[in-house]
Design a protein around this motif. Structure first.
Motif, PDB file in Angstrom:
ATOM      1  N   LEU A  71       0.844  -1.183   0.000  1.00  0.00           N
ATOM      2  CA  LEU A  71       0.000   0.000   0.000  1.00  0.00           C
ATOM      3  C   LEU A  71       0.882   1.236   0.000  1.00  0.00           C
ATOM      4  CD1 LEU A  71      -2.878  -0.996   2.464  1.00  0.00           C
ATOM      5  CD2 LEU A  71      -2.940  -0.877  -0.041  1.00  0.00           C
ATOM      6  N   ALA A  72       0.944   1.901  -1.109  1.00  0.00           N
ATOM      7  CA  ALA A  72       1.676   3.160  -1.349  1.00  0.00           C
ATOM      8  C   ALA A  72       3.110   2.909  -1.811  1.00  0.00           C
ATOM      9  CB  ALA A  72       1.667   4.076  -0.137  1.00  0.00           C
ATOM     10  N   CYS A  73       3.493   3.697  -2.796  1.00  0.00           N
ATOM     11  CA  CYS A  73       4.869   3.659  -3.314  1.00  0.00           C
ATOM     12  C   CYS A  73       5.818   4.239  -2.266  1.00  0.00           C
ATOM     13  CB  CYS A  73       4.978   4.503  -4.585  1.00  0.00           C
ATOM     14  SG  CYS A  73       3.989   3.896  -5.960  1.00  0.00           S
ATOM     15  N   VAL A  74       7.070   3.891  -2.425  1.00  0.00           N
ATOM     16  CA  VAL A  74       8.094   4.344  -1.482  1.00  0.00           C
ATOM     17  C   VAL A  74       9.301   4.790  -2.299  1.00  0.00           C
ATOM     18  CG1 VAL A  74       9.667   3.559   0.341  1.00  0.00           C
ATOM     19  CG2 VAL A  74       7.299   2.745   0.318  1.00  0.00           C
ATOM     20  N   TYR A  75       9.877   5.935  -1.952  1.00  0.00           N
ATOM     21  CA  TYR A  75      11.132   6.335  -2.598  1.00  0.00           C
ATOM     22  C   TYR A  75      12.219   5.328  -2.211  1.00  0.00           C
ATOM     23  CZ  TYR A  75       9.013  10.879  -3.718  1.00  0.00           C
ATOM     24  OH  TYR A  75       8.212  11.871  -4.229  1.00  0.00           O
ATOM     25  N   GLY A  76      13.219   5.183  -3.080  1.00  0.00           N
ATOM     26  CA  GLY A  76      14.298   4.236  -2.777  1.00  0.00           C
ATOM     27  C   GLY A  76      14.013   2.874  -3.383  1.00  0.00           C
ATOM     28  N   ASN A  77      14.766   1.871  -2.939  1.00  0.00           N
ATOM     29  CA  ASN A  77      14.729   0.569  -3.622  1.00  0.00           C
ATOM     30  C   ASN A  77      13.976  -0.535  -2.869  1.00  0.00           C
ATOM     31  OD1 ASN A  77      16.511   0.109  -1.580  1.00  0.00           O
ATOM     32  ND2 ASN A  77      18.284  -0.344  -2.876  1.00  0.00           N
ATOM     33  N   LEU A  78      13.074  -0.139  -1.961  1.00  0.00           N
ATOM     34  CA  LEU A  78      12.298  -1.162  -1.251  1.00  0.00           C
ATOM     35  C   LEU A  78      11.555  -2.088  -2.222  1.00  0.00           C
ATOM     36  CD1 LEU A  78      10.879  -2.338   1.367  1.00  0.00           C
ATOM     37  CD2 LEU A  78       9.107  -0.648   0.938  1.00  0.00           C
ATOM     38  N   THR A  79      10.804  -1.509  -3.144  1.00  0.00           N
ATOM     39  CA  THR A  79       9.969  -2.338  -4.027  1.00  0.00           C
ATOM     40  C   THR A  79      10.822  -3.166  -5.008  1.00  0.00           C
ATOM     41  OG1 THR A  79       8.292  -0.623  -3.791  1.00  0.00           O
ATOM     42  CG2 THR A  79       7.866  -2.334  -5.416  1.00  0.00           C
ATOM     43  N   PRO A  80      11.877  -2.581  -5.621  1.00  0.00           N
ATOM     44  CA  PRO A  80      12.744  -3.445  -6.440  1.00  0.00           C
ATOM     45  C   PRO A  80      13.325  -4.615  -5.646  1.00  0.00           C
ATOM     46  CG  PRO A  80      13.178  -1.139  -6.945  1.00  0.00           C
ATOM     47  CD  PRO A  80      12.222  -1.147  -5.777  1.00  0.00           C
ATOM     48  N   ARG A  81      13.705  -4.371  -4.399  1.00  0.00           N
ATOM     49  CA  ARG A  81      14.243  -5.474  -3.577  1.00  0.00           C
ATOM     50  C   ARG A  81      13.158  -6.508  -3.253  1.00  0.00           C
ATOM     51  NH1 ARG A  81      19.077  -4.138  -0.534  1.00  0.00           N
ATOM     52  NH2 ARG A  81      20.359  -3.044  -2.043  1.00  0.00           N
ATOM     53  N   LEU A  82      11.950  -6.026  -3.028  1.00  0.00           N
ATOM     54  CA  LEU A  82      10.840  -6.943  -2.757  1.00  0.00           C
ATOM     55  C   LEU A  82      10.565  -7.809  -3.991  1.00  0.00           C
ATOM     56  CD1 LEU A  82       8.416  -8.054  -1.197  1.00  0.00           C
ATOM     57  CD2 LEU A  82       7.208  -5.905  -1.639  1.00  0.00           C
ATOM     58  N   ARG A  83      10.595  -7.179  -5.152  1.00  0.00           N
ATOM     59  CA  ARG A  83      10.366  -7.932  -6.400  1.00  0.00           C
ATOM     60  C   ARG A  83      11.377  -9.066  -6.556  1.00  0.00           C
ATOM     61  NH1 ARG A  83      11.799  -8.824 -11.585  1.00  0.00           N
ATOM     62  NH2 ARG A  83      13.828  -7.933 -11.098  1.00  0.00           N
ATOM     63  N   GLU A  84      12.630  -8.790  -6.163  1.00  0.00           N
ATOM     64  CA  GLU A  84      13.679  -9.808  -6.302  1.00  0.00           C
ATOM     65  C   GLU A  84      13.400 -11.036  -5.430  1.00  0.00           C
ATOM     66  OE1 GLU A  84      17.271  -7.702  -5.347  1.00  0.00           O
ATOM     67  OE2 GLU A  84      17.135  -6.465  -7.161  1.00  0.00           O
ATOM     68  N   ARG A  85      12.601 -10.865  -4.388  1.00  0.00           N
ATOM     69  CA  ARG A  85      12.312 -11.985  -3.481  1.00  0.00           C
ATOM     70  C   ARG A  85      11.098 -12.805  -3.903  1.00  0.00           C
ATOM     71  NH1 ARG A  85      14.017 -11.029   2.565  1.00  0.00           N
ATOM     72  NH2 ARG A  85      15.875  -9.800   2.211  1.00  0.00           N
ATOM     73  N   LEU A  86      10.364 -12.338  -4.922  1.00  0.00           N
ATOM     74  CA  LEU A  86       9.136 -13.053  -5.310  1.00  0.00           C
ATOM     75  C   LEU A  86       9.477 -14.422  -5.889  1.00  0.00           C
ATOM     76  CD1 LEU A  86       7.153 -10.209  -7.180  1.00  0.00           C
ATOM     77  CD2 LEU A  86       6.853 -10.965  -4.802  1.00  0.00           C
ATOM     78  N   THR A  87       8.747 -15.424  -5.489  1.00  0.00           N
ATOM     79  CA  THR A  87       8.894 -16.736  -6.118  1.00  0.00           C
ATOM     80  C   THR A  87       8.282 -16.661  -7.528  1.00  0.00           C
ATOM     81  OG1 THR A  87       6.809 -17.467  -5.168  1.00  0.00           O
ATOM     82  CG2 THR A  87       8.803 -17.984  -3.906  1.00  0.00           C
ATOM     83  N   PRO A  88       8.611 -17.619  -8.402  1.00  0.00           N
ATOM     84  CA  PRO A  88       8.139 -17.500  -9.803  1.00  0.00           C
ATOM     85  C   PRO A  88       6.626 -17.355  -9.937  1.00  0.00           C
ATOM     86  CG  PRO A  88       9.808 -19.206  -9.614  1.00  0.00           C
ATOM     87  CD  PRO A  88       9.519 -18.758  -8.208  1.00  0.00           C
ATOM     88  N   ASP A  89       5.860 -17.982  -9.041  1.00  0.00           N
ATOM     89  CA  ASP A  89       4.403 -17.876  -9.192  1.00  0.00           C
ATOM     90  C   ASP A  89       3.765 -16.868  -8.216  1.00  0.00           C
ATOM     91  OD1 ASP A  89       4.962 -19.331  -6.999  1.00  0.00           O
ATOM     92  OD2 ASP A  89       3.534 -20.956  -7.393  1.00  0.00           O
ATOM     93  N   ALA A  90       4.608 -16.059  -7.592  1.00  0.00           N
ATOM     94  CA  ALA A  90       4.066 -15.043  -6.676  1.00  0.00           C
ATOM     95  C   ALA A  90       3.598 -13.828  -7.475  1.00  0.00           C
ATOM     96  CB  ALA A  90       5.139 -14.621  -5.680  1.00  0.00           C
TER      97      ALA A  90
END
Ligand SMILES: C[S@@+](CC[C@H](N)C(=O)[O-])C[C@H]1O[C@@H](n2cnc3c(N)ncnc32)[C@H](O)[C@@H]1O
Length: 233
Positions: A71-90
């Protein structure tokens, strides 16, 4: 560039508090240019950005499965780092009310069919009940007026499935000896008027009484100035 990022369009009215209080941080066209700098977001958090980001990511898991709603965008690399942790079917859905913030996030992400950016208001989600495995909120609560904060928490608890988690990182009341208390009081008074709520009230007190979490863990950071709550529904 992430310009090919799937986007669910939905016109949302920009909340008044964003236009009136946070125009300089998020709404103004130059806000992104000013604030989207790693050193600046880290400075605003007194060098704690990486630590708080990593705490949130660890709370979500080394590999993140199922459907995560940020919920809500964040400046910085939180979301790119979160994306890297997603499993293939997440899948990861990121919702923000401001198109300019969604555009900025899209530019930070590679095209990824698992990630969807959605325009909408955190206090009235269109997602079905129990449709998410995790919900993440990073420094959103202190920016919202109390009624909106309560509605956002109620929505987060509604859309997360039983046994799923809501991870919240935000300000908290620092210890009485904290040297930054006077400075933060000034910052909040002049720039972030709703943030003092989190000094005066436990964040838990804004949770919906009718849907209490089954479990709640709180971690304090940096002399209590920051907190992470992990709620299990
Ligand atoms: C997560 S908060 C604060 C983030 C933090 N200051 C940072 O960037 O490191 C900022 C975001 O919240 C969004 N936002 C605020 N109120 C919202 C609402 N009611 N619904 C959806 N997004 C909202 C703003 O548009 C902005 O992109």
């Amino acid at each position: 560039m992430g310009t090919g990022q799937p986007r669910q369009a939905r016109s949302s009215v920009i909340p008044r508090y964003l236009e009136q209080v946070y125009w300089w941080a998020y709404v103004h066209p130059r806000a992104v240019q000013v604030f989207e700098r790693p050193w600046l977001v880290n400075l605003i958090l007194f060098g704690n950005y990486g630590r708080l980001r990593d705490a949130a990511l660890e709370a979500l898991g080394t590999s993140v499965k199922g459907r995560t709603l940020q919920l809500a965008c964040v400046y910085g690399n939180l979301t790119p780092r979160l994306r890297e942790r997603l499993t293939p079917d997440a899948r990861l859905d990121v919702l923000d009310v401001l198109p300019v913030q969604l555009d900025n996030l899209a530019a930070k992400l590679p095209t990824d069919p698992r990630v969807t950016l959605m325009q909408g208001d955190s206090s009235s989600l269109t997602l079905p009940d129990a449709s998410c495995d995790q919900v993440l909120m990073f420094f959103l609560m202190h920016e919202q007026p109390e009624a909106v904060r309560r509605a956002t928490l109620a929505e987060a608890m509604r859309v997360v499935r039983p046994g799923g988690r809501v991870v919240i990182v935000d300000y908290d009341q620092p210890a009485p000896w904290h040297p930054l208390r006077p400075l933060m009081r000034l910052v909040f008074k002049h720039l972030e008027p709703y943030a003092m709520d989190l000094w005066h009230h436990d964040l838990r007190s804004f949770l919906p009484a009718e849907a209490p979490p089954a479990r709640l863990e709180k971690t304090s950071f940096f002399g209590g100035l920051y907190q992470m709550l992990v709620l299990t529904r």
